[in-house]
Design a protein around this motif. Structure first.
Motif, PDB file in Angstrom:
ATOM      1  N   SER A  45       0.837  -1.195   0.000  1.00  0.00           N
ATOM      2  CA  SER A  45       0.000   0.000   0.000  1.00  0.00           C
ATOM      3  C   SER A  45       0.877   1.251   0.000  1.00  0.00           C
ATOM      4  CB  SER A  45      -0.888   0.005   1.244  1.00  0.00           C
ATOM      5  OG  SER A  45      -1.578   1.218   1.334  1.00  0.00           O
ATOM      6  N   PRO A  46       0.517   2.237  -0.810  1.00  0.00           N
ATOM      7  CA  PRO A  46       1.309   3.465  -0.844  1.00  0.00           C
ATOM      8  C   PRO A  46       1.125   4.334   0.403  1.00  0.00           C
ATOM      9  CG  PRO A  46      -0.603   3.653  -2.268  1.00  0.00           C
ATOM     10  CD  PRO A  46      -0.578   2.235  -1.767  1.00  0.00           C
ATOM     11  N   ILE A  47       0.183   3.968   1.252  1.00  0.00           N
ATOM     12  CA  ILE A  47      -0.118   4.754   2.445  1.00  0.00           C
ATOM     13  C   ILE A  47      -0.071   3.840   3.667  1.00  0.00           C
ATOM     14  CG2 ILE A  47      -1.876   6.145   3.594  1.00  0.00           C
ATOM     15  CD1 ILE A  47      -2.877   6.742   0.682  1.00  0.00           C
ATOM     16  N   ASP A  48       0.560   4.284   4.738  1.00  0.00           N
ATOM     17  CA  ASP A  48       0.651   3.513   5.970  1.00  0.00           C
ATOM     18  C   ASP A  48      -0.571   3.731   6.838  1.00  0.00           C
ATOM     19  OD1 ASP A  48       3.149   2.563   5.330  1.00  0.00           O
ATOM     20  OD2 ASP A  48       4.218   4.100   6.454  1.00  0.00           O
ATOM     21  N   LEU A  49      -0.854   2.753   7.675  1.00  0.00           N
ATOM     22  CA  LEU A  49      -1.939   2.872   8.637  1.00  0.00           C
ATOM     23  C   LEU A  49      -1.631   4.012   9.613  1.00  0.00           C
ATOM     24  CD1 LEU A  49      -4.581   1.673   9.686  1.00  0.00           C
ATOM     25  CD2 LEU A  49      -3.216   0.144  11.099  1.00  0.00           C
ATOM     26  N   ILE A  50      -0.388   4.070  10.058  1.00  0.00           N
ATOM     27  CA  ILE A  50       0.081   5.164  10.910  1.00  0.00           C
ATOM     28  C   ILE A  50       1.061   5.965  10.057  1.00  0.00           C
ATOM     29  CG2 ILE A  50       1.234   5.782  13.058  1.00  0.00           C
ATOM     30  CD1 ILE A  50       0.572   2.904  14.037  1.00  0.00           C
ATOM     31  N   ILE A  54       4.209  11.073  11.918  1.00  0.00           N
ATOM     32  CA  ILE A  54       3.893  11.080  13.346  1.00  0.00           C
ATOM     33  C   ILE A  54       5.128  10.553  14.086  1.00  0.00           C
ATOM     34  CG2 ILE A  54       2.441  10.098  15.167  1.00  0.00           C
ATOM     35  CD1 ILE A  54       0.178   9.959  13.102  1.00  0.00           C
ATOM     36  N   PRO A  55       5.695  11.366  14.983  1.00  0.00           N
ATOM     37  CA  PRO A  55       6.932  10.959  15.663  1.00  0.00           C
ATOM     38  C   PRO A  55       6.821   9.599  16.352  1.00  0.00           C
ATOM     39  CG  PRO A  55       6.376  13.229  16.188  1.00  0.00           C
ATOM     40  CD  PRO A  55       5.213  12.652  15.436  1.00  0.00           C
ATOM     41  N   ILE A  56       7.785   8.797  16.195  1.00  0.00           N
ATOM     42  CA  ILE A  56       7.955   7.457  16.771  1.00  0.00           C
ATOM     43  C   ILE A  56       6.870   6.483  16.308  1.00  0.00           C
ATOM     44  CG2 ILE A  56       8.165   6.082  18.885  1.00  0.00           C
ATOM     45  CD1 ILE A  56       9.300   8.619  20.214  1.00  0.00           C
ATOM     46  N   LEU A  57       5.613   6.794  16.524  1.00  0.00           N
ATOM     47  CA  LEU A  57       4.524   5.890  16.123  1.00  0.00           C
ATOM     48  C   LEU A  57       4.469   5.681  14.616  1.00  0.00           C
ATOM     49  CD1 LEU A  57       1.610   7.086  18.421  1.00  0.00           C
ATOM     50  CD2 LEU A  57       3.039   5.061  18.669  1.00  0.00           C
ATOM     51  N   GLY A  58       4.920   6.666  13.853  1.00  0.00           N
ATOM     52  CA  GLY A  58       4.864   6.577  12.395  1.00  0.00           C
ATOM     53  C   GLY A  58       5.664   5.434  11.824  1.00  0.00           C
ATOM     54  N   TYR A  59       6.737   5.078  12.490  1.00  0.00           N
ATOM     55  CA  TYR A  59       7.569   3.973  12.010  1.00  0.00           C
ATOM     56  C   TYR A  59       7.282   2.666  12.730  1.00  0.00           C
ATOM     57  CZ  TYR A  59      10.059   7.507   9.449  1.00  0.00           C
ATOM     58  OH  TYR A  59      10.371   8.516   8.588  1.00  0.00           O
ATOM     59  N   LEU A  60       6.368   2.704  13.679  1.00  0.00           N
ATOM     60  CA  LEU A  60       6.023   1.518  14.446  1.00  0.00           C
ATOM     61  C   LEU A  60       5.538   0.386  13.553  1.00  0.00           C
ATOM     62  CD1 LEU A  60       5.701   0.391  17.342  1.00  0.00           C
ATOM     63  CD2 LEU A  60       3.341   1.176  17.254  1.00  0.00           C
ATOM     64  N   LEU A  66       4.710  -4.872  10.693  1.00  0.00           N
ATOM     65  CA  LEU A  66       4.897  -5.542   9.402  1.00  0.00           C
ATOM     66  C   LEU A  66       5.790  -6.780   9.527  1.00  0.00           C
ATOM     67  CD1 LEU A  66       4.071  -5.495   6.467  1.00  0.00           C
ATOM     68  CD2 LEU A  66       5.998  -3.996   6.007  1.00  0.00           C
ATOM     69  N   PRO A  67       6.944  -6.719  10.207  1.00  0.00           N
ATOM     70  CA  PRO A  67       7.754  -7.936  10.350  1.00  0.00           C
ATOM     71  C   PRO A  67       7.033  -9.064  11.097  1.00  0.00           C
ATOM     72  CG  PRO A  67       9.096  -6.028  10.813  1.00  0.00           C
ATOM     73  CD  PRO A  67       7.678  -5.537  10.671  1.00  0.00           C
ATOM     74  N   ILE A  68       6.245  -8.705  12.111  1.00  0.00           N
ATOM     75  CA  ILE A  68       5.482  -9.735  12.832  1.00  0.00           C
ATOM     76  C   ILE A  68       4.452 -10.364  11.907  1.00  0.00           C
ATOM     77  CG2 ILE A  68       3.784 -10.089  14.681  1.00  0.00           C
ATOM     78  CD1 ILE A  68       5.376  -8.020  16.319  1.00  0.00           C
ATOM     79  N   GLY A  69       3.762  -9.537  11.125  1.00  0.00           N
ATOM     80  CA  GLY A  69       2.791 -10.063  10.163  1.00  0.00           C
ATOM     81  C   GLY A  69       3.440 -10.970   9.134  1.00  0.00           C
ATOM     82  N   ILE A 107      -7.332   2.993   3.359  1.00  0.00           N
ATOM     83  CA  ILE A 107      -6.600   3.641   4.457  1.00  0.00           C
ATOM     84  C   ILE A 107      -6.803   5.146   4.416  1.00  0.00           C
ATOM     85  CG2 ILE A 107      -4.296   4.088   5.389  1.00  0.00           C
ATOM     86  CD1 ILE A 107      -3.607   1.189   4.533  1.00  0.00           C
ATOM     87  N   VAL A 108      -6.768   5.747   3.213  1.00  0.00           N
ATOM     88  CA  VAL A 108      -7.015   7.184   3.085  1.00  0.00           C
ATOM     89  C   VAL A 108      -8.432   7.509   3.558  1.00  0.00           C
ATOM     90  CG1 VAL A 108      -7.368   9.046   1.409  1.00  0.00           C
ATOM     91  CG2 VAL A 108      -5.333   7.635   1.272  1.00  0.00           C
ATOM     92  N   SER A 109      -9.387   6.673   3.225  1.00  0.00           N
ATOM     93  CA  SER A 109     -10.777   6.893   3.653  1.00  0.00           C
ATOM     94  C   SER A 109     -10.900   6.841   5.169  1.00  0.00           C
ATOM     95  CB  SER A 109     -11.699   5.848   3.028  1.00  0.00           C
ATOM     96  OG  SER A 109     -11.672   5.947   1.629  1.00  0.00           O
TER      97      SER A 109
END
Length: 127
Positions: A45-50, A54-60, A66-69, A107-109
């Motif tokens: 997806s070209p867009i992340d859920l977070i 957003i500081p710190i959470l953006g890369y969560l 994603l690695p766990i999934g 995700i955008v919606s």
């Protein structure tokens, strides 16, 4: 350390391509296909859920979720399917990744609805 992170990211990308082909394989069980489709769609997806801004959470999601999934999806797929898909993944990595604009749109919606709800709540608070 930077080289180690770079290798880890490349490995993650390779695993996503393996899952992409495993999803398309008829030998993959239906439950693994469903879960794998969700992981791959989110990864492509070209867009992340977070959002990353957003500081710190953006890369969560990129560093943890994603690695766990991917790890769970790889455990669900039969070994012989994964072996065949590894070869296809190596080939695909040379050509680039597909995009999933449908999931991106969802995700955008969702983010748009959250923002609209937030704006309405703020507007009603001040009136």
């Amino acid at each position: 350390m930077f080289e180690k992170m770079k290798d880890w990211a490349k490995s993650l990308k390779r695993q996503i391509f393996i899952l992409y082909y495993a999803y398309k394989d008829a030998r993959t069980p239906w439950y693994a296909k469903f879960y794998t489709a969700c992981v791959v769609a989110y990864a492509f997806s070209p867009i992340d859920l977070i959002p990353d801004f957003i500081p710190i959470l953006g890369y969560l999601d990129d560093v943890i979720l994603l690695p766990i999934g991917i790890w769970f999806a790889l455990k669900m797929i039969p070994r012989n399917v994964l072996t065949d898909c590894e070869v296809k993944a190596e080939e695909k990595m040379k050509n680039g990744k597909p995009k999933n604009w449908i999931v991106g749109s969802i995700i955008v919606s969702v983010w748009s609805l959250i923002i609209i709800w937030f704006v309405i709540k703020i507007y009603s608070f001040f009136n």
